[in-house]
Design a protein around this motif. Structure first.
Motif, PDB file in Angstrom:
ATOM      1  N   PRO A 135     -42.671  27.543 -32.606  1.00 51.74           N
ATOM      2  CA  PRO A 135     -43.827  28.379 -32.268  1.00 51.74           C
ATOM      3  C   PRO A 135     -43.359  29.633 -31.530  1.00 51.74           C
ATOM      4  N   MET A 136     -44.064  30.726 -31.757  1.00 46.83           N
ATOM      5  CA  MET A 136     -43.723  31.984 -31.114  1.00 46.83           C
ATOM      6  C   MET A 136     -44.960  32.573 -30.435  1.00 46.83           C
ATOM      7  N   ILE A 137     -44.705  33.381 -29.406  1.00 56.74           N
ATOM      8  CA  ILE A 137     -45.751  34.193 -28.784  1.00 56.74           C
ATOM      9  C   ILE A 137     -45.299  35.647 -28.857  1.00 56.74           C
ATOM     10  N   TRP A 138     -46.125  36.495 -29.438  1.00 56.09           N
ATOM     11  CA  TRP A 138     -45.886  37.930 -29.463  1.00 56.09           C
ATOM     12  C   TRP A 138     -46.995  38.615 -28.675  1.00 56.09           C
ATOM     13  N   THR A 139     -46.682  39.748 -28.073  1.00 54.36           N
ATOM     14  CA  THR A 139     -47.746  40.617 -27.566  1.00 54.36           C
ATOM     15  C   THR A 139     -47.812  41.842 -28.472  1.00 54.36           C
ATOM     16  N   VAL A 140     -49.046  42.226 -28.826  1.00 51.28           N
ATOM     17  CA  VAL A 140     -49.274  43.313 -29.784  1.00 51.28           C
ATOM     18  C   VAL A 140     -50.504  44.093 -29.349  1.00 51.28           C
ATOM     19  N   ARG A 141     -50.414  45.395 -29.354  1.00 50.26           N
ATOM     20  CA  ARG A 141     -51.574  46.219 -29.044  1.00 50.26           C
ATOM     21  C   ARG A 141     -52.649  46.012 -30.107  1.00 50.26           C
ATOM     22  N   ARG A 142     -53.896  45.967 -29.681  1.00 55.45           N
ATOM     23  CA  ARG A 142     -54.991  45.597 -30.576  1.00 55.45           C
ATOM     24  C   ARG A 142     -55.056  46.464 -31.833  1.00 55.45           C
ATOM     25  N   ASP A 176     -49.706  22.224 -27.605  1.00 49.73           N
ATOM     26  CA  ASP A 176     -49.995  21.431 -28.811  1.00 49.73           C
ATOM     27  C   ASP A 176     -49.049  21.827 -29.943  1.00 49.73           C
ATOM     28  N   ALA A 177     -48.812  23.143 -30.101  1.00 52.63           N
ATOM     29  CA  ALA A 177     -47.912  23.622 -31.150  1.00 52.63           C
ATOM     30  C   ALA A 177     -46.471  23.196 -30.883  1.00 52.63           C
ATOM     31  N   VAL A 178     -46.073  23.222 -29.616  1.00 57.22           N
ATOM     32  CA  VAL A 178     -44.721  22.789 -29.260  1.00 57.22           C
ATOM     33  C   VAL A 178     -44.527  21.316 -29.599  1.00 57.22           C
ATOM     34  N   TRP A 179     -45.523  20.491 -29.291  1.00 61.26           N
ATOM     35  CA  TRP A 179     -45.399  19.067 -29.601  1.00 61.26           C
ATOM     36  C   TRP A 179     -45.338  18.834 -31.108  1.00 61.26           C
ATOM     37  N   ALA A 180     -46.140  19.569 -31.876  1.00 61.18           N
ATOM     38  CA  ALA A 180     -46.092  19.425 -33.332  1.00 61.18           C
ATOM     39  C   ALA A 180     -44.721  19.833 -33.872  1.00 61.18           C
ATOM     40  N   TRP A 181     -44.147  20.893 -33.293  1.00 60.75           N
ATOM     41  CA  TRP A 181     -42.809  21.338 -33.701  1.00 60.75           C
ATOM     42  C   TRP A 181     -41.764  20.274 -33.388  1.00 60.75           C
ATOM     43  N   ARG A 182     -41.809  19.711 -32.181  1.00 63.84           N
ATOM     44  CA  ARG A 182     -40.833  18.692 -31.803  1.00 63.84           C
ATOM     45  C   ARG A 182     -40.926  17.474 -32.710  1.00 63.84           C
ATOM     46  N   GLU A 183     -42.129  17.049 -32.991  1.00 63.52           N
ATOM     47  CA  GLU A 183     -42.322  15.839 -33.795  1.00 63.52           C
ATOM     48  C   GLU A 183     -41.862  16.032 -35.226  1.00 63.52           C
ATOM     49  N   ALA A 184     -41.834  17.296 -35.700  1.00 63.24           N
ATOM     50  CA  ALA A 184     -41.434  17.573 -37.079  1.00 63.24           C
ATOM     51  C   ALA A 184     -39.922  17.681 -37.246  1.00 63.24           C
ATOM     52  N   GLN A 185     -39.173  17.706 -36.132  1.00 68.13           N
ATOM     53  CA  GLN A 185     -37.730  17.881 -36.221  1.00 68.13           C
ATOM     54  C   GLN A 185     -37.044  16.561 -36.538  1.00 68.13           C
ATOM     55  N   PRO A 186     -35.924  16.632 -37.293  1.00 71.37           N
ATOM     56  CA  PRO A 186     -35.208  15.400 -37.643  1.00 71.37           C
ATOM     57  C   PRO A 186     -34.379  14.837 -36.503  1.00 71.37           C
ATOM     58  N   PHE A 187     -34.240  15.564 -35.405  1.00 65.91           N
ATOM     59  CA  PHE A 187     -33.472  15.113 -34.260  1.00 65.91           C
ATOM     60  C   PHE A 187     -34.417  14.764 -33.134  1.00 65.91           C
ATOM     61  N   SER A 188     -33.921  14.082 -32.135  1.00 65.46           N
ATOM     62  CA  SER A 188     -34.758  13.656 -31.021  1.00 65.46           C
ATOM     63  C   SER A 188     -35.049  14.829 -30.101  1.00 65.46           C
ATOM     64  N   PRO A 189     -36.275  14.954 -29.588  1.00 69.77           N
ATOM     65  CA  PRO A 189     -36.561  15.994 -28.615  1.00 69.77           C
ATOM     66  C   PRO A 189     -35.890  15.699 -27.287  1.00 69.77           C
ATOM     67  N   ILE A 190     -35.928  16.672 -26.385  1.00 68.84           N
ATOM     68  CA  ILE A 190     -35.329  16.482 -25.072  1.00 68.84           C
ATOM     69  C   ILE A 190     -36.034  15.356 -24.332  1.00 68.84           C
ATOM     70  N   THR A 191     -35.308  14.763 -23.425  1.00 68.70           N
ATOM     71  CA  THR A 191     -35.861  13.650 -22.655  1.00 68.70           C
ATOM     72  C   THR A 191     -36.652  14.173 -21.469  1.00 68.70           C
ATOM     73  N   ALA A 192     -37.318  13.272 -20.806  1.00 67.88           N
ATOM     74  CA  ALA A 192     -38.083  13.577 -19.597  1.00 67.88           C
ATOM     75  C   ALA A 192     -39.181  14.592 -19.846  1.00 67.88           C
ATOM     76  N   ALA A 193     -39.705  14.595 -21.070  1.00 68.33           N
ATOM     77  CA  ALA A 193     -40.793  15.517 -21.401  1.00 68.33           C
ATOM     78  C   ALA A 193     -42.121  14.827 -21.154  1.00 68.33           C
ATOM     79  N   PRO A 194     -43.212  15.578 -20.994  1.00 66.27           N
ATOM     80  CA  PRO A 194     -44.520  14.961 -20.780  1.00 66.27           C
ATOM     81  C   PRO A 194     -44.952  14.126 -21.979  1.00 66.27           C
ATOM     82  N   VAL A 195     -45.814  13.190 -21.745  1.00 68.27           N
ATOM     83  CA  VAL A 195     -46.344  12.355 -22.812  1.00 68.27           C
ATOM     84  C   VAL A 195     -47.245  13.187 -23.698  1.00 68.27           C
TER      85      VAL A 195
END
Length: 229
Positions: A135-142, A176-195
């Motif tokens: 997931p990315m966050i950009w800032t852009v003038r309207r 929510d987007a970060v969690w969806a990204w982590r769950e889609a990866q073939p490797f394990s996410p970092i430990t000690a992350a929130p539920v």
């Protein structure tokens, strides 16, 4: 994944505090062990007018002067700003395509008319959007929003207007987007992350400086947004 991972676009008019809103969002997720890469660019004002920008590497907390309105023959001139070669190189390193095993969120502040003209961060944006990315966050003038979305073929934009949006709700959606990204990866996410499913809890914003940073440095420049910051 590239077509499903959202790009959050924080937008507003000139001077409507897009970077400040972004800073608030990052402050709300910094305690949740989110691995952030990219840049944030706090601006400077002189005599009531924008006079330049400092660039902060969000992964390290390091910073460099990016540009100013003061003429300098050693700099790249774009519009009324003179861009420091060291600052441009610093930003381009920070915006290199991330290793998905070590990055949950990519931030680019800001995407504007210079990028649309093919300079400053244009090449980095081309590389980031050409490959699967977190997931990315950009800032852009309207007024540039539609052009930016079309130019980089953003198929899943999430537009966040600073005039009406909540920083808390935006941080929640980003997580929510970060969690969806982590769950889609073939490797394990970092430990000690929130539920998964935990809501974002606001920490103390604009907290104390990262260890070792000069006390004279503005807080927004001392803040490190990595999981160890």
């Amino acid at each position: 994944m590239n077509h499903q991972t959202p790009v959050f676009i924080i937008t507003g008019g000139q001077g409507q505090c897009k970077t400040t809103f972004l800073h608030l969002v990052l402050g709300l997720i910094v305690g949740l062990n989110v691995r952030v890469r990219g840049v944030i660019a706090p601006g400077h004002v002189r005599d009531g007018r924008r006079s330049g920008f400092t660039l902060v590497d969000l992964a390290t907390g390091e910073h460099e002067e990016l540009c100013s309105i003061d003429p300098d023959p050693r700099c790249e001139a774009h519009g009324r700003f003179y861009f420091q070669p060291v600052g441009l190189a610093f930003g381009r390193r920070a915006l290199a395509p991330p290793d998905p095993r070590g990055t949950d969120l990519m931030v680019i502040d800001e995407v504007g008319r210079f990028e649309l003209q093919g300079v400053v961060w244009a090449d980095q944006l081309d590389r980031l959007t050409a490959h699967p990315h977190p997931p990315m966050i950009w800032t852009v003038r309207r007024r540039l929003l539609d052009t930016v979305v079309e130019r980089w073929n953003i198929t899943n934009p999430v537009v966040v207007d600073v005039g009406t949006a909540s920083a808390m709700a935006t941080a929640d959606a980003v997580m929510d987007a970060v969690w969806a990204w982590r769950e889609a990866q073939p490797f394990s996410p970092i430990t000690a992350a929130p539920v998964p499913g935990d809501r974002v809890a606001p920490p103390a914003l604009f907290a104390d400086a990262a260890a070792g940073a000069p006390r004279s440095t503005p807080v927004i420049l001392r803040r490190c947004y990595g999981p160890e910051g």
